[in-house]
Design an enzyme around this catalytic site. Structure first.
Site, mmCIF file in Angstrom:
data_model
loop_
_atom_site.group_PDB
_atom_site.id
_atom_site.type_symbol
_atom_site.label_atom_id
_atom_site.label_comp_id
_atom_site.label_asym_id
_atom_site.label_seq_id
_atom_site.Cartn_x
_atom_site.Cartn_y
_atom_site.Cartn_z
ATOM 1 N N ILE A 1 0.831 -1.201 0.000
ATOM 2 C CA ILE A 1 0.000 0.000 0.000
ATOM 3 C C ILE A 1 0.867 1.253 0.000
ATOM 4 C CG2 ILE A 1 -0.248 0.143 2.523
ATOM 5 C CD1 ILE A 1 -2.960 0.928 -0.105
ATOM 6 N N SER B 156 11.986 0.710 6.989
ATOM 7 C CA SER B 156 11.561 -0.609 6.544
ATOM 8 C C SER B 156 12.680 -1.602 6.817
ATOM 9 C CB SER B 156 11.233 -0.597 5.046
ATOM 10 O OG SER B 156 10.984 -1.901 4.565
ATOM 11 N N ARG B 157 12.315 -2.820 7.071
ATOM 12 C CA ARG B 157 13.333 -3.849 7.290
ATOM 13 C C ARG B 157 14.055 -4.221 6.011
ATOM 14 N NH1 ARG B 157 9.817 -8.313 10.411
ATOM 15 N NH2 ARG B 157 8.397 -7.645 8.756
ATOM 16 N N LYS C 186 -5.361 3.137 7.581
ATOM 17 C CA LYS C 186 -6.500 2.420 8.162
ATOM 18 C C LYS C 186 -6.191 0.931 8.267
ATOM 19 C CE LYS C 186 -7.882 0.084 4.457
ATOM 20 N NZ LYS C 186 -8.165 -1.370 4.386
ATOM 21 N N ASP D 29 -10.423 -5.893 6.747
ATOM 22 C CA ASP D 29 -9.416 -4.951 6.267
ATOM 23 C C ASP D 29 -9.959 -4.196 5.056
ATOM 24 O OD1 ASP D 29 -6.379 -4.085 6.281
ATOM 25 O OD2 ASP D 29 -6.898 -4.572 4.215
#
Length: 303
Positions: free
Chosen positions: A11, A33-34, A87, A165
């Site tokens: 997303i 971010s990993r 969200k 979701d």
């Protein structure tokens, strides 16, 4: 204004990064971010390091899954930065209440976003329904989990919300357009035998409104809301981007790309006004469904 994006998943790459690149208000200064990086943007592996290294970043947009998001959100607010939440705003209502109160105590902006409320037909639908009496309604929100969330096991884990979701997008629109508040009267949740969250759900809401949510639809996807009133019938299609009144096209489009630019525009205005926006009505309906819904075991699911 400088902003950082935390959680560079699908997303974020599909919607947040392009929206920020086009924004006249925001400069995407850093990401966390990993494993994934955005070309040309400073990249960090943990949020605390990023916050310490860049005090000039005034706002953080969190795109992490709901369960790990709370700890990151607390770190953002403790560092005195404004907070924007993808969200749903959290895994539980109580943790979002904590974040809202923390932000208020420090005079920071917190924005719990609902991107579907920014769809092209939603504002016009709200205006048309104002003053009309709802007779009945039907939400049909059916999509393919393998297309939109490939391999994302977390979404069917506890706290991942499962079909809610995407389903919460429909509820976010519904709670934005109805003249009177709606509440849950009953729910049936289909939970795969090897998972914790529902893959399909059917809701009975007040005002004669029902919802059919399903994560297993292949082929064309369905994101429709139909509301029958005492003075005509309204239909929102394509996730709220196409509005029809009594079968007459009113407005419409086929892309959600403009929804995220609208969210970042709203975030900029909130920051400048020293205001916040934390509407939890869609999440309350989902929590009520988990609390009171009847659970039905269905076939195991694998990606």
């Amino acid at each position: 204004m400088k902003i950082a994006l935390v959680g560079i998943g699908k997303i974020a790459l599909d919607q947040h990064v392009p929206a920020l690149a086009a924004s006249p208000d925001w400069d995407l200064t850093a990401t966390v971010s990993r494993s994934v990086q955005v070309p040309g943007v400073l990249a960090f592996h943990d949020i605390d390091t990023m916050l310490a290294a860049h005090p000039e970043i005034c706002a953080i947009s969190l795109c992490l899954p709901p369960v790990p998001r709370f700890a990151a959100a607390v770190a953002v607010l403790r560092a005195g930065r404004h907070l924007m939440l993808e969200k749903p705003p959290g895994a539980t209502l109580s943790e979002v209440h904590v974040l809202r109160d923390m932000a208020a105590a420090q005079g920071l902006t917190i924005f719990a976003t609902w991107h579907s409320r920014m769809a092209q037909g939603v504002a016009a639908a709200r205006d048309w329904l104002a003053g009309r009496t709802i007779r009945e309604g039907r939400i049909t929100w059916r999509e393919d989990i393998r297309k939109w969330h490939p391999g994302q096991d977390w979404i069917l884990d506890a706290g991942g919300m499962g079909v809610f979701d995407p389903g919460i997008n429909a509820l976010s629109i519904l709670t934005a357009i109805l003249p009177e508040p709606v509440h849950l009267q009953g729910a049936d949740l289909d939970v795969p035998a090897n998972r914790q969250a529902p893959i399909a759900a059917r809701l009975q809401l007040s005002q004669g409104i029902t919802a059919d949510l399903d994560f297993r639809q292949q082929g064309p996807q369905t994101w429709d809301i139909r509301i029958v009133t005492d003075d005509g019938t309204l239909v929102l299609r394509n996730g709220g981007n196409i509005l029809q009144i009594d079968d007459r096209p009113v407005t419409g489009g086929d892309s959600i790309m403009q929804e995220y630019p609208a969210l970042y525009d709203r975030m900029a205005r909130l920051v400048r006004q020293g205001a916040s926006d934390v509407d939890l009505a869609p999440m309350v309906l989902v929590a009520d469904a988990f609390t009171s819904g009847r659970r039905h075991a269905v076939d195991p699911f694998e990606f």
